[in-house]
Design an enzyme around this catalytic site. Structure first.
Site, PDB file in Angstrom:
ATOM      1  N   LYS A 193       0.842  -1.201   0.000  1.00 26.91           N
ATOM      2  CA  LYS A 193       0.000   0.000   0.000  1.00 26.91           C
ATOM      3  C   LYS A 193       0.878   1.253   0.000  1.00 26.91           C
ATOM      4  CE  LYS A 193      -3.556   2.383   2.706  1.00 26.91           C
ATOM      5  NZ  LYS A 193      -4.413   2.357   3.905  1.00 26.91           N
ATOM      6  N   GLU A 199      10.742  -4.822   3.830  1.00 30.19           N
ATOM      7  CA  GLU A 199      10.774  -6.219   3.401  1.00 30.19           C
ATOM      8  C   GLU A 199      10.372  -6.361   1.933  1.00 30.19           C
ATOM      9  OE1 GLU A 199       9.132  -4.968   6.003  1.00 30.19           O
ATOM     10  OE2 GLU A 199       9.150  -6.318   7.736  1.00 30.19           O
ATOM     11  N   GLY A 247      -4.786  -1.596   5.144  1.00 29.22           N
ATOM     12  CA  GLY A 247      -4.062  -2.737   4.588  1.00 29.22           C
ATOM     13  C   GLY A 247      -4.669  -4.066   4.990  1.00 29.22           C
ATOM     14  N   ARG A 248      -5.045  -4.194   6.285  1.00 28.75           N
ATOM     15  CA  ARG A 248      -5.568  -5.480   6.749  1.00 28.75           C
ATOM     16  C   ARG A 248      -7.021  -5.711   6.341  1.00 28.75           C
ATOM     17  NH1 ARG A 248      -4.046  -2.029  10.593  1.00 28.75           N
ATOM     18  NH2 ARG A 248      -5.625  -1.055  11.942  1.00 28.75           N
ATOM     19  N   GLU A 333      -4.017  -5.910  15.235  1.00 28.65           N
ATOM     20  CA  GLU A 333      -3.494  -4.630  14.741  1.00 28.65           C
ATOM     21  C   GLU A 333      -4.603  -3.576  14.761  1.00 28.65           C
ATOM     22  OE1 GLU A 333      -1.735  -3.721  10.554  1.00 28.65           O
ATOM     23  OE2 GLU A 333      -0.020  -4.219  11.842  1.00 28.65           O
ATOM     24  N   HIS A 364      -3.883 -32.480  19.801  1.00 26.84           N
ATOM     25  CA  HIS A 364      -2.659 -33.225  20.129  1.00 26.84           C
ATOM     26  C   HIS A 364      -1.515 -32.271  20.414  1.00 26.84           C
ATOM     27  CE1 HIS A 364      -4.646 -36.910  18.669  1.00 26.84           C
ATOM     28  NE2 HIS A 364      -5.200 -36.082  17.802  1.00 26.84           N
ATOM     29  N   LYS A 473      10.289  -0.290  13.484  1.00 26.78           N
ATOM     30  CA  LYS A 473      10.845  -0.047  12.149  1.00 26.78           C
ATOM     31  C   LYS A 473      11.937   1.020  12.217  1.00 26.78           C
ATOM     32  CE  LYS A 473       6.504  -0.964   9.604  1.00 26.78           C
ATOM     33  NZ  LYS A 473       5.458  -0.331   8.740  1.00 26.78           N
TER      34      LYS A 473
HETATM   35  O1  F6P Z   1       2.302  -3.930  10.049  1.00 26.29           O
HETATM   36  C1  F6P Z   1       2.353  -2.616   9.636  1.00 26.29           C
HETATM   37  C2  F6P Z   1       1.799  -2.505   8.248  1.00 26.29           C
HETATM   38  O2  F6P Z   1       1.721  -1.164   7.903  1.00 26.29           O
HETATM   39  C3  F6P Z   1       0.439  -3.176   8.081  1.00 26.29           C
HETATM   40  O3  F6P Z   1      -0.613  -2.401   8.578  1.00 26.29           O
HETATM   41  C4  F6P Z   1       0.396  -3.393   6.602  1.00 26.29           C
HETATM   42  O4  F6P Z   1      -0.600  -4.315   6.205  1.00 26.29           O
HETATM   43  C5  F6P Z   1       1.825  -3.920   6.367  1.00 26.29           C
HETATM   44  O5  F6P Z   1       2.637  -3.176   7.294  1.00 26.29           O
HETATM   45  C6  F6P Z   1       2.320  -3.784   4.941  1.00 26.29           C
HETATM   46  O6  F6P Z   1       2.248  -2.430   4.562  1.00 26.29           O
HETATM   47  P1  F6P Z   1       2.329  -2.090   2.980  1.00 26.29           P
HETATM   48  O7  F6P Z   1       1.133  -2.756   2.333  1.00 26.29           O
HETATM   49  O8  F6P Z   1       2.266  -0.609   2.907  1.00 26.29           O
HETATM   50  O9  F6P Z   1       3.621  -2.659   2.451  1.00 26.29           O
END
Ligand code: F6P
Length: 505
Positions: A193, A199, A247-248, A333, A364, A473
């Site tokens: 987003k 990452e 995002g979620r 979150e 189990h 971060k």
């Molecule tokens: O965990 C923090 C966060 O901003 C989430 O809310 C989001 O889904 C994720 O990192 C990935 O963010 P992006 O879609 O901007 O890479």
């Protein structure tokens, strides 16, 4: 507005019911076994094994009314800025249906529908190509929803594409994902987003180099220009998303492109229609039969009245094995907050720890603790009435275990031998899908989204920001020079750890 009066009333009900087993509540009121159930289309929810009685439930509903729950949903669907700390709407509902007469919401629906057409064209284009494998690169809300739905609804032997998900920055994840693949027959989707997530940027660079360029790179972002520029991706291969979708809450948007590639675009649209039907249920049902409100009130009863510190989701359908992980982000979150919308401290606990697993494996693993441990963990059990595999005996065994576990946790069993006694009184909600289909999964996920929102309304918190993820971060970025030996860490323990790492590397 203070939550205190409502919660005090609820606590008086809990005192009146002190230690009431759901089994004793059933003995007093056998009709609750049926009356404490709600249905929306192919989804059935039975709350009879929760520990509130009819009077306590009325008090819970009064609490929801005191928080103007009906108005709160109206404001959400109409695109009002319910995400007040970021000054944004939260219009994930507009990604899948036209539920509001408000101009903002209608415009969002039209915008999302236009992008969905582009999604369908991209899926058709890829289906007509020689591509066999798709690598979806993203993390959090740009990964967990697509990963869950693609895994839940894919054909057993795989569909038109093998879809792989790469999220962790750990190079082992990229290495293990790419090792068995042929770059010439692979396309990659970079989903972010913000397009500022460390990452995804690092893994995106690995994919671009591994693919030998950006010709088979696609991107989904609320920052399409940044995506296109950062990886030299042609504009027609970049799909937008928007700040008015969290995002979620975004799997219904172009973030769902890997879903559509894994299960087919028509079935992706079925997922959205199932969610949209549940949206209508939430908007149009009276509070007492609104399933998400009941689920949220149950959560508040267990968390704030009974003080339970965890909540488990046990999926007795292997295809839903990733649901607990998805819900961890959606719920924790969204609700892992300690200040109210006005910045004042919350008046009680907010989100418990959400976790879970797939049955019957969980029996189990940790069910010993759930049966005989000192802590009580309220559970959601999720099962599917119709199996879609050829193993009827196994399905009977699965369903018998599902019902037996819920019964044993609720009723317990006395014994002369204290080591063999079960206290019981462990509450659960039994959720049954007629079958696992795109529609039923869409509805189930929407149910949880709307329960999360209702809980945020009850607690008076913002479900749609996530400032708590920023400090880690920032510190990580600040430590990179120290890890490269170019600077000193400031934290004394981190300094020792870095010295140990350096000495052993
Ligand atoms: O965990 C923090 C966060 O901003 C989430 O809310 C989001 O889904 C994720 O990192 C990935 O963010 P992006 O879609 O901007 O890479």
């Amino acid at each position: 507005m203070s939550m205190k009066p409502g919660f005090d009333t609820l606590r008086s009900h809990a005192a009146r019911l002190q230690g009431a087993h759901s089994s004793s509540l059933l003995a007093k009121d056998p009709a609750r076994a049926r009356d404490f159930a709600l249905r929306q289309e192919s989804l059935y929810f039975n709350f009879a094994r929760q520990s509130y009685d009819r009077d306590a439930l009325d008090a819970l509903l009064a609490l929801a009314r005191s928080r103007d729950m009906t108005g709160a949903y109206r404001r959400l669907f109409d695109g009002e800025k319910v995400n007040i700390t970021e000054g944004r709407a939260a219009l994930h509902t507009a990604l899948r249906g036209d539920h509001s007469g408000a101009a903002i919401a209608r415009e969002a629906y039209a915008t999302a529908s236009a992008v969905r057409l582009r999604m369908g064209a991209l899926v058709a284009e890829l289906e007509a190509s020689g591509i066999t494998d798709i690598v979806s690169v993203g993390i959090g809300g740009s990964d967990l929803g697509p990963r869950l739905v693609a895994d839940a609804l894919r054909e057993p032997a795989g569909g038109r594409f093998r879809v792989h998900f790469l999220s962790n920055v750990d190079g082992a994840a990229a290495q293990r994902t790419l090792a068995p693949l042929d770059p010439a027959r692979t396309a990659a989707i970079l989903i972010s987003k913000t397009f500022g997530t460390q990452e995804t940027l690092l893994n995106g660079g690995i994919l671009r180099d591994w693919l030998g360029g950006s010709e088979r790179l696609y991107a989904v972002s609320a920052n399409p220009e940044r995506a296109a520029a950062a990886f030299d991706i042609a504009a027609e291969r970049v799909l937008p998303m928007w700040d008015w979708v969290g995002g979620r809450y975004s799997l219904w948007s172009a973030v769902g492109l890997p879903i559509a590639l894994a299960i087919g675009f028509d079935r992706f649209e079925g997922l959205l229609s199932g969610a949209s039907e549940f949206d209508a249920h939430v908007l149009n049902s009276p509070l007492e039969s609104n399933i998400s409100v009941r689920h949220a009130l149950t959560a508040v009863w267990n968390r704030n009245v009974l003080g339970h510190a965890a909540h488990g989701v046990m999926t007795y359908d292997q295809r839903l094995a990733l649901l607990p992980a998805y819900l961890q982000q959606l719920v924790m979150e969204s609700l892992g907050k300690s200040v109210k919308l006005d910045g004042s401290p919350v008046e009680g606990d907010t989100v418990p720890v959400w976790w879970g697993g797939a049955g019957t494996d969980v029996q189990h693993s940790f069910f010993q603790a759930l049966h005989q441990g000192t802590g009580i963990v309220p559970l959601d059990f999720v099962g599917t009435i119709r199996n879609d595999d050829p193993y009827a005996e196994n399905h009977l065994a699965l369903m018998s275990n599902l019902f037996a576990q819920a019964e044993a946790l609720a009723n317990g069993q006395s014994s002369e031998d204290p080591h063999r006694a079960y206290a019981g009184g462990r509450p659960s909600t039994l959720i049954l899908l007629d079958a696992l289909t795109p529609q039923s999964l869409g509805a189930l996920i929407a149910m949880y989204e709307h329960s999360v929102y209702a809980q945020s309304v009850l607690w008076g918190i913002n479900a749609f920001d996530q400032f708590g993820v920023e400090l880690g971060k920032q510190l990580a970025n600040g430590l990179l020079p120290a890890l490269r030996g170019e600077a000193e860490a400031s934290d004394p323990v981190t300094k020792v750890l870095l010295a140990e790492l350096k000495a052993r590397a």
